[in-house]
Design a protein around this motif. Sequence first.
Motif, mmCIF file in Angstrom:
data_model
loop_
_atom_site.group_PDB
_atom_site.id
_atom_site.type_symbol
_atom_site.label_atom_id
_atom_site.label_comp_id
_atom_site.label_asym_id
_atom_site.label_seq_id
_atom_site.Cartn_x
_atom_site.Cartn_y
_atom_site.Cartn_z
ATOM 1 N N GLY A 95 50.064 95.660 76.159
ATOM 2 C CA GLY A 95 48.802 95.222 76.437
ATOM 3 C C GLY A 95 48.287 95.649 75.172
ATOM 4 N N LEU A 96 48.632 96.667 74.326
ATOM 5 C CA LEU A 96 47.923 96.950 72.891
ATOM 6 C C LEU A 96 48.402 96.040 72.095
ATOM 7 N N ASN A 133 52.400 89.721 71.800
ATOM 8 C CA ASN A 133 52.083 88.608 70.662
ATOM 9 C C ASN A 133 51.809 87.160 71.226
ATOM 10 N N VAL A 134 52.771 86.933 72.043
ATOM 11 C CA VAL A 134 52.673 85.654 72.679
ATOM 12 C C VAL A 134 51.682 85.359 73.453
ATOM 13 N N CYS A 135 51.233 86.320 74.493
ATOM 14 C CA CYS A 135 50.231 86.167 75.267
ATOM 15 C C CYS A 135 48.707 86.218 74.647
ATOM 16 N N GLY A 136 48.776 86.972 73.494
ATOM 17 C CA GLY A 136 47.454 87.056 72.863
ATOM 18 C C GLY A 136 47.196 85.780 72.234
ATOM 19 N N TYR A 137 48.100 85.214 71.216
ATOM 20 C CA TYR A 137 48.139 83.922 70.405
ATOM 21 C C TYR A 137 47.896 82.829 71.536
ATOM 22 N N THR A 186 43.584 93.451 80.408
ATOM 23 C CA THR A 186 45.118 93.500 80.120
ATOM 24 C C THR A 186 45.418 94.742 79.540
ATOM 25 N N LEU A 187 44.728 95.178 78.570
ATOM 26 C CA LEU A 187 45.218 96.532 78.107
ATOM 27 C C LEU A 187 44.804 97.517 79.029
#
Length: 381
Positions: free
Chosen positions: A21-22, A161-165, A194-195
Amino acid sequence: MASSGLADAAQYATLTAAIAGLQFAWAVETGFGSPYLLSLGLRKSLVSLVWLAGPLSGLVTQPLVGVLSDRCTSRFGRRRPYIVGSTACTLVCLAVLGWTRELAGGRERAAQWLAVVAFYFLDFSVNALQGSLRALVVDVLPAARQAAGTAWASRMLGIGNVCGYLMGFLDLARLLPFLGSTHMQVLTTVASATLAATVAVTCWFTAEVPLARPPASAAGPLHMFSELLSSLRSLPRVIKGVLRVQLLAWVGWFPFLFYGTTYVAHMHVAHHADDPDADQQGARVGSLAMFVHAVVSLAASLALPIVTYSTATGRARRRAGSPGSAPSAFGALQRALHRALARLSVSLQTMWAISLMLFSAAMLLTVAVSTVGGASALLAT
């Protein structure tokens, strides 16, 4: 034995869930911070000064939070109060970034200052949370399981990273209009949810033993920094060499993180200058490139440990590949696989050197690439 393995996996997953999440929130900041600040009218030269918050906060916040949490005697545990506090600060900063223009009342200068302040506070809160979560992993897991815990943390970084981008590439304002009217508003809302959810999982399922009393030799923050400087001077020569290499590597890595999306986006705009929506589409194209980079990074974090060994694991692989007494076909196949891995594997030092050389070559090639596809391939590398 199988149930024990599942229990260990469940513990690793819940312990490191907050790291995913972070990293989701961090991907939002690094991937879309520069385009967002530029959209507010901030000059490129000033945007680079905003990103000084990242290394400055990491230099100050993580050691400070580590020392303070080491002395924390809260009944909730040493790390949990700092995890919850820094998470709350991160959520507030994300909300401010999503609704900067609304909070500033449409005044451009006020919106710029509000965004800059929010980015600085966000960097400090993210580093405080990161330091607390890493310390929690060390506290909870015994020494024999530290390597596995670190591997799980790396996987969670890749997933975040994958989910964020991926979220940045999607047209969130159209898919989730009830979360906000702009892409940034929806993105920060999703990152916040998410976080909060992942931190809740980690705090709920991870048990901490409260500290009865602070260490007798505990010193204040100022004394801590002086001890840190003296410790750096007395480090072994090999460790000093590692730190120098890592310092120079991060000189290149920070610009990649902060300007990767903008690099691809500007290339897209240059090829679609007549399109009125080129800026918005360029940001999404840049996010797609960073999404591909995140997928490749996640795959590498899963595959490279298989072909990389340290001194201890190298000895274990050689023993596993040596002839044994078990005559079964499965045992023979297993030993053959271990022998193949032993021949193909490289040391940690060699793998690190290869990765640095590949990164350097990719960074040098950025001056020669002029297409979106080529730039995306470099980011994926």
